[in-house]
Design a protein around this motif. Structure first.
Motif, PDB file in Angstrom:
ATOM      1  N   ILE A 246       9.505-106.788 -48.556  1.00 13.05           N
ATOM      2  CA  ILE A 246       8.118-106.400 -48.258  1.00 13.05           C
ATOM      3  C   ILE A 246       7.299-106.327 -49.539  1.00 13.05           C
ATOM      4  O   ILE A 246       7.836-106.269 -50.648  1.00 13.05           O
ATOM      5  N   ASN A 247       5.983-106.347 -49.365  1.00  9.58           N
ATOM      6  CA  ASN A 247       5.074-106.048 -50.464  1.00  9.58           C
ATOM      7  C   ASN A 247       4.931-104.541 -50.606  1.00  9.58           C
ATOM      8  O   ASN A 247       4.878-103.813 -49.599  1.00  9.58           O
ATOM      9  N   ILE A 248       4.864-104.060 -51.843  1.00 10.53           N
ATOM     10  CA  ILE A 248       4.611-102.636 -52.096  1.00 10.53           C
ATOM     11  C   ILE A 248       3.471-102.540 -53.108  1.00 10.53           C
ATOM     12  O   ILE A 248       3.592-103.072 -54.212  1.00 10.53           O
ATOM     13  N   PRO A 249       2.356-101.879 -52.742  1.00 19.04           N
ATOM     14  CA  PRO A 249       2.098-101.327 -51.410  1.00 19.04           C
ATOM     15  C   PRO A 249       1.943-102.436 -50.370  1.00 19.04           C
ATOM     16  O   PRO A 249       1.606-103.565 -50.723  1.00 19.04           O
ATOM     17  N   PRO A 250       2.144-102.109 -49.100  1.00 17.63           N
ATOM     18  CA  PRO A 250       2.083-103.137 -48.046  1.00 17.63           C
ATOM     19  C   PRO A 250       0.657-103.484 -47.611  1.00 17.63           C
ATOM     20  O   PRO A 250       0.474-104.311 -46.713  1.00 17.63           O
ATOM     21  N   PHE A 251      -0.337-102.852 -48.239  1.00 15.41           N
ATOM     22  CA  PHE A 251      -1.737-103.126 -47.932  1.00 15.41           C
ATOM     23  C   PHE A 251      -2.577-102.695 -49.133  1.00 15.41           C
ATOM     24  O   PHE A 251      -2.104-101.952 -50.006  1.00 15.41           O
ATOM     25  N   ASP A 252      -3.825-103.162 -49.199  1.00 26.26           N
ATOM     26  CA  ASP A 252      -4.742-102.669 -50.230  1.00 26.26           C
ATOM     27  C   ASP A 252      -5.015-101.192 -49.956  1.00 26.26           C
ATOM     28  O   ASP A 252      -5.351-100.810 -48.823  1.00 26.26           O
ATOM     29  N   ARG A 253      -4.881-100.354 -50.982  1.00 21.13           N
ATOM     30  CA  ARG A 253      -5.049 -98.912 -50.750  1.00 21.13           C
ATOM     31  C   ARG A 253      -5.889 -98.278 -51.852  1.00 21.13           C
ATOM     32  O   ARG A 253      -6.072 -98.848 -52.933  1.00 21.13           O
ATOM     33  N   SER A 254      -6.335 -97.078 -51.572  1.00 17.16           N
ATOM     34  CA  SER A 254      -7.143 -96.344 -52.546  1.00 17.16           C
ATOM     35  C   SER A 254      -6.250 -95.474 -53.432  1.00 17.16           C
ATOM     36  O   SER A 254      -5.385 -94.754 -52.917  1.00 17.16           O
ATOM     37  N   PRO A 255      -6.467 -95.504 -54.761  1.00  9.37           N
ATOM     38  CA  PRO A 255      -5.670 -94.662 -55.655  1.00  9.37           C
ATOM     39  C   PRO A 255      -6.283 -93.282 -55.859  1.00  9.37           C
ATOM     40  O   PRO A 255      -5.755 -92.489 -56.646  1.00  9.37           O
ATOM     41  N   LEU A 256      -7.403 -93.008 -55.176  1.00 10.78           N
ATOM     42  CA  LEU A 256      -8.091 -91.732 -55.394  1.00 10.78           C
ATOM     43  C   LEU A 256      -8.893 -91.332 -54.158  1.00 10.78           C
ATOM     44  O   LEU A 256      -9.099 -92.130 -53.235  1.00 10.78           O
ATOM     45  N   ASP A 257      -9.349 -90.082 -54.145  1.00 13.37           N
ATOM     46  CA  ASP A 257     -10.240 -89.613 -53.087  1.00 13.37           C
ATOM     47  C   ASP A 257     -11.663 -90.042 -53.434  1.00 13.37           C
ATOM     48  O   ASP A 257     -12.121 -89.845 -54.572  1.00 13.37           O
ATOM     49  N   GLY A 258     -12.370 -90.634 -52.458  1.00 14.46           N
ATOM     50  CA  GLY A 258     -13.717 -91.088 -52.743  1.00 14.46           C
ATOM     51  C   GLY A 258     -14.371 -91.739 -51.550  1.00 14.46           C
ATOM     52  O   GLY A 258     -14.134 -91.342 -50.394  1.00 14.46           O
ATOM     53  N   TYR A 259     -15.179 -92.762 -51.835  1.00 10.52           N
ATOM     54  CA  TYR A 259     -15.900 -93.491 -50.788  1.00 10.52           C
ATOM     55  C   TYR A 259     -15.680 -94.984 -50.974  1.00 10.52           C
ATOM     56  O   TYR A 259     -15.799 -95.508 -52.087  1.00 10.52           O
ATOM     57  N   ALA A 260     -15.346 -95.651 -49.863  1.00 11.36           N
ATOM     58  CA  ALA A 260     -15.166 -97.097 -49.861  1.00 11.36           C
ATOM     59  C   ALA A 260     -16.446 -97.750 -49.333  1.00 11.36           C
ATOM     60  O   ALA A 260     -17.029 -97.282 -48.348  1.00 11.36           O
ATOM     61  N   TYR A 261     -16.859 -98.846 -50.009  1.00 15.11           N
ATOM     62  CA  TYR A 261     -18.102 -99.500 -49.617  1.00 15.11           C
ATOM     63  C   TYR A 261     -18.118-100.923 -50.173  1.00 15.11           C
ATOM     64  O   TYR A 261     -17.160-101.376 -50.810  1.00 15.11           O
ATOM     65  N   ARG A 262     -19.229-101.628 -49.965  1.00 10.25           N
ATOM     66  CA  ARG A 262     -19.395-102.988 -50.490  1.00 10.25           C
ATOM     67  C   ARG A 262     -20.058-102.900 -51.863  1.00 10.25           C
ATOM     68  O   ARG A 262     -21.151-102.323 -52.008  1.00 10.25           O
ATOM     69  N   SER A 263     -19.447-103.491 -52.864  1.00 16.66           N
ATOM     70  CA  SER A 263     -19.986-103.448 -54.222  1.00 16.66           C
ATOM     71  C   SER A 263     -21.411-104.001 -54.280  1.00 16.66           C
ATOM     72  O   SER A 263     -22.278-103.449 -54.974  1.00 16.66           O
ATOM     73  N   GLU A 264     -21.669-105.068 -53.541  1.00 16.23           N
ATOM     74  CA  GLU A 264     -22.980-105.727 -53.626  1.00 16.23           C
ATOM     75  C   GLU A 264     -24.117-104.824 -53.173  1.00 16.23           C
ATOM     76  O   GLU A 264     -25.288-105.027 -53.553  1.00 16.23           O
ATOM     77  N   ASP A 265     -23.826-103.802 -52.388  1.00 14.51           N
ATOM     78  CA  ASP A 265     -24.874-102.898 -51.924  1.00 14.51           C
ATOM     79  C   ASP A 265     -25.366-101.951 -53.018  1.00 14.51           C
ATOM     80  O   ASP A 265     -26.377-101.254 -52.830  1.00 14.51           O
TER      81      ASP A 265
END
Length: 411
Positions: A44-63
């Protein structure tokens, strides 16, 4: 029969002898400090998905291209995603999702901003600076990719390796088995530690010392007790122990007196004697032998001599039997802190205490060097090798010492 050989020849003879290494399977936690007997490949891949390394907010950079301290960009918060859960919502223009450490990056997001760099409410978050796409995102397979050999055969399993095995779902792993050592002390003068100390008797300390050394380096030790100075009885006990032991270590009865019977007992049971007596002090009367694929060592009955010859000759064989490839003690440069006034006629191992100060190593020698003085090893962590024909040594001389708690490392 090879006798009175050099330290180098003794080491070479033992190194050239075939060593049997057995493979066993251990549960994950029980595999600690064993040597890995298989390559571990990740499925398997580790991590098995793209994940966040911290507490915060996920959004689109272009915005947030135009975000600034005096002109923040405000995004609508459409969900709150905890680790272990996946948001069902997709982030579109002007939106963000509150995300916790370890959570999967929501669909549509390509950047995470940590909490402390924002101002937020339950419904809105203000972003005060621009981050490039993929900022603060741990990518799928960043640690380990499917198909990678992540642990190689021959590695020593430590806590980090156990963590990797756990992340791969390995409950059991193949390792090289720890050799079983039988420990025997010989001598009519010996009584066990609970025995009555009558006149002319001494307690059997050697079995406990040698067994502790075996366990320190990772082997399994079983003490056979005490055997009287009798070839037939000793041979009978050795023969019986060979049914289960991988290595036998005896103390006493290895010299040249009437009661020194170990070599004869080895021959009585059909051993091949590899060598008898080595040009070194303490521990000259060591005898090394093999019975089929088993090793037998007869060490001096003098406690310090038995201790030191174990470290020089037995320990490397023991470590090789565990599948380890590094088995020589680490040698360092040090500065002598007290005089050694003898001119050494023979090669000699002097017990010592070595410490580090201001980037340099310093070594102190004890005042007692007799092969029978075990107390001179207490609190000592090194051996100063004095070659035959050298000495005396003075305070401040540069010397080399072996560190008894550390093995050589890869260069």
């Amino acid at each position: 029969m090879l006798t009175n050989i050099s330290i180098e020849d003794a080491g070479r003879i033992l190194a050239e002898e075939k060593v049997d290494i057995n493979i066993t399977e251990k549960s994950l936690l029980d595999s600690l400090d064993y040597v890995l007997a298989e390559d571990i490949k990740s499925a398997i891949n580790i991590p098995p998905f793209d994940r966040s390394p911290l507490d915060g907010y996920a959004y689109r950079s272009e915005d947030t291209v135009n975000a600034a301290e005096d002109s923040p960009v405000t995004l609508n918060v459409i969900d709150n995603e905890h680790a272990g859960y996946v948001s069902s919502k997709r982030i579109d223009k002007g939106q963000a999702i509150r995300i916790m450490t370890g959570a999967k990056i929501p669909e549509g997001a390509d950047t995470v901003m940590k909490y402390e760099d924002t101002k937020f409410t339950d419904k809105f978050v203000k972003i005060f600076n621009y981050l490039k796409p993929q900022s603060n995102i741990v990518k799928e397979g960043e640690d380990i990719k499917a198909g990678d050999v992540v642990l190689s055969k021959g590695m020593i399993i430590g806590p980090a390796e156990i963590g990797i095995l756990a992340s791969l779902g390995r409950a059991y792993v193949k390792v090289y088995a720890k050799p079983r050592a039988a420990i025997l002390s010989t001598g009519d003068e010996l009584v066990d530690i609970g025995g009555e100390l009558k006149e002319g008797k001494i307690r059997n300390s050697n079995s406990y010392t040698i067994a502790s050394q075996v366990k320190k380096w990772g082997g399994e030790a079983e003490m056979l007790g005490i055997c009287k100075d009798n070839v037939e009885d000793t041979a009978r006990l050795l023969k019986s122990s060979l049914k289960w032991a991988d290595i036998i270590i005896t103390t006493g009865g290895a010299s040249v007196g009437d009661a020194d019977i170990i070599k004869e007992a080895f021959l009585e049971i059909g051993c091949k004697i590899l060598f008898w007596r080595v040009k070194a002090k303490p521990g000259t009367p060591i005898v090394a032998a093999k019975y089929e694929n088993k090793f037998l060592f007869g060490l001096s009955g003098n406690p310090a001599a038995a201790y030191i010859t174990f470290e020089q000759f037995v320990r490397p064989v023991l470590l090789k039997m565990m599948g380890k490839t590094k088995y020589n003690l680490m040698v360092i440069d040090s500065v002598l802190e007290n005089d050694f006034n003898k001119v050494s006629v023979q090669n000699r191992y002097v017990r010592a205490f070595t410490y580090k100060k201001d980037g340099k190593y310093y070594t102190k020698l004890p005042y007692k060097h007799s092969s029978g003085v075990l107390s001179s090893l207490c609190g000592k962590n090194s051996l100063f090798f004095v070659a035959a024909g050298t000495g005396p040594y003075k305070i401040g001389d540069k010397i080399k010492v072996q560190l008894m708690d550390y093995l050589e490392v890869e260069k």
